[in-house]
Design a protein around this motif. Structure first.
Motif, PDB file in Angstrom:
ATOM      1  N   UNK A 137       0.841  -1.204   0.000  1.00  0.00           N
ATOM      2  CA  UNK A 137       0.000   0.000   0.000  1.00  0.00           C
ATOM      3  C   UNK A 137       0.872   1.250   0.000  1.00  0.00           C
ATOM      4  N   UNK A 138       0.542   2.226  -0.833  1.00  0.00           N
ATOM      5  CA  UNK A 138       1.229   3.510  -0.765  1.00  0.00           C
ATOM      6  C   UNK A 138       0.246   4.588  -0.323  1.00  0.00           C
ATOM      7  N   UNK A 139       0.799   5.749  -0.045  1.00  0.00           N
ATOM      8  CA  UNK A 139       0.000   6.846   0.487  1.00  0.00           C
ATOM      9  C   UNK A 139       0.045   8.052  -0.443  1.00  0.00           C
ATOM     10  N   UNK A 140       0.188   7.809  -1.738  1.00  0.00           N
ATOM     11  CA  UNK A 140       0.424   8.912  -2.671  1.00  0.00           C
ATOM     12  C   UNK A 140      -0.761   9.848  -2.819  1.00  0.00           C
ATOM     13  N   UNK A 141      -1.956   9.397  -2.487  1.00  0.00           N
ATOM     14  CA  UNK A 141      -3.127  10.269  -2.609  1.00  0.00           C
ATOM     15  C   UNK A 141      -3.489  10.970  -1.300  1.00  0.00           C
TER      16      UNK A 141
ATOM     17  N   UNK B  28      -4.962  -2.435  10.840  1.00  0.00           N
ATOM     18  CA  UNK B  28      -4.233  -1.416  10.087  1.00  0.00           C
ATOM     19  C   UNK B  28      -4.249  -1.699   8.587  1.00  0.00           C
ATOM     20  N   UNK B  29      -4.188  -0.633   7.800  1.00  0.00           N
ATOM     21  CA  UNK B  29      -3.968  -0.767   6.366  1.00  0.00           C
ATOM     22  C   UNK B  29      -2.485  -0.947   6.067  1.00  0.00           C
ATOM     23  N   UNK B  30      -1.639  -0.467   6.988  1.00  0.00           N
ATOM     24  CA  UNK B  30      -0.200  -0.492   6.786  1.00  0.00           C
ATOM     25  C   UNK B  30       0.469  -0.474   8.157  1.00  0.00           C
ATOM     26  N   UNK B  31       1.505  -1.294   8.342  1.00  0.00           N
ATOM     27  CA  UNK B  31       2.289  -1.310   9.584  1.00  0.00           C
ATOM     28  C   UNK B  31       3.726  -0.947   9.239  1.00  0.00           C
ATOM     29  N   UNK B  32       4.268   0.066   9.931  1.00  0.00           N
ATOM     30  CA  UNK B  32       5.628   0.534   9.705  1.00  0.00           C
ATOM     31  C   UNK B  32       6.434   0.455  10.998  1.00  0.00           C
ATOM     32  N   UNK B  33       7.754   0.300  10.897  1.00  0.00           N
ATOM     33  CA  UNK B  33       8.567   0.284  12.117  1.00  0.00           C
ATOM     34  C   UNK B  33       8.476   1.582  12.917  1.00  0.00           C
TER      35      UNK B  33
ATOM     36  N   UNK C  99      -0.190   1.977  11.276  1.00  0.00           N
ATOM     37  CA  UNK C  99       0.323   1.611  12.592  1.00  0.00           C
ATOM     38  C   UNK C  99       1.843   1.730  12.616  1.00  0.00           C
ATOM     39  N   UNK C 100       2.386   2.167  13.749  1.00  0.00           N
ATOM     40  CA  UNK C 100       3.833   2.193  13.956  1.00  0.00           C
ATOM     41  C   UNK C 100       4.164   1.404  15.218  1.00  0.00           C
ATOM     42  N   UNK C 101       5.408   0.954  15.302  1.00  0.00           N
ATOM     43  CA  UNK C 101       5.809   0.014  16.352  1.00  0.00           C
ATOM     44  C   UNK C 101       6.733   0.649  17.380  1.00  0.00           C
ATOM     45  N   UNK C 102       6.519   1.945  17.650  1.00  0.00           N
ATOM     46  CA  UNK C 102       7.309   2.644  18.658  1.00  0.00           C
ATOM     47  C   UNK C 102       6.548   2.796  19.968  1.00  0.00           C
ATOM     48  N   UNK C 103       5.460   2.053  20.102  1.00  0.00           N
ATOM     49  CA  UNK C 103       4.708   1.967  21.347  1.00  0.00           C
ATOM     50  C   UNK C 103       4.773   0.546  21.879  1.00  0.00           C
TER      51      UNK C 103
END
Length: 231
Positions: A1-5, A216-221, A201-205
């Protein structure tokens, strides 16, 4: 998935812009010892009721302090302090929160400037109170980067209700579908789902990828990985 829009990004604060453990574990110890007047035995018992182990200085995964609002923490504390007004407990929570140390998840000023240079509108929606949230962002030198900052007490409610998210979309005059909510908890992602926003979602929590991926639509570090998705 990208977030270009995507045309706007709405960030949770703790565990997203700032590393959760580095900020809130010291806060919990300082708050508990202050409210218990230095009695570590009492502080340990009170801490257990909000999901914090004073001996190890660690939160339980289901701690009310992780994704809940300060008012919800107060509600859990009230039985331990029958001689204190709930408003006084909330004042102590917010005072200690304002003084809590902050560790940026990534160097925030250049990261946020890069997003603004792309023409993106930026906001913060946190279950912290607005005053300490602004204090944290001011201390990090980034409060001016945001078009919108809301806490649980800003008049829009707290997550997982979508009020803060609706208020941000209205403030920047954009449809919810062109906004991404970035957070580290199921509360953040559930609020985004209800609001009709993209869910990052991010994984800093405290939560793991396995905890967050179903919501989530997308999970990032961490938030630093957003840039390549926006390209």
């Amino acid at each position: 998935m990208d977030l270009r829009n995507v045309k706007a990004l709405l960030f949770d604060k703790d565990g997203t812009l700032f590393d959760f453990a580095a900020t809130w574990e010291p806060w919990a110890e300082a708050f508990l010892l202050r409210v218990c007047e230095g009695d570590r035995g009492l502080a340990a018992r009170v801490g257990a009721d909000i999901g914090f182990d004073l001996a190890t200085r660690r939160f339980a995964p289901d701690s009310i302090a992780i994704a809940g609002t300060p008012q919800q923490v107060v509600d859990a504390l009230v039985p331990h302090f029958p001689d204190r007004l709930p408003a006084d407990l909330l004042d102590i929570i917010n005072a200690e929160a304002s003084a809590a140390p902050q560790r940026e998840a990534v160097p925030l000023r250049p990261f946020l400037q890069g997003l603004r240079d792309r023409g993106l509108r930026l906001g913060v929606a946190t279950n912290d109170a607005e005053h300490p949230a602004r204090a944290h962002l001011l201390a990090a030198g980034v409060v001016d980067m945001f078009d919108f900052i809301a806490g649980f007490d800003s008049g829009h409610g707290g997550k997982p209700s979508p009020g803060q998210l609706h208020a941000f979309a209205a403030h920047v005059n954009l449809p919810a579908a062109s906004v991404a909510m970035i957070g580290d908890s199921v509360h953040d992602l559930e609020a985004a789902r209800v609001a009709g926003m993209l869910r990052v979602a991010v994984l800093t929590g405290p939560a793991t990828a396995e905890d967050l991926a179903p919501y989530a639509d997308l999970v990032l570090p961490d938030i630093g990985h957003l840039a390549q998705r926006l390209a």
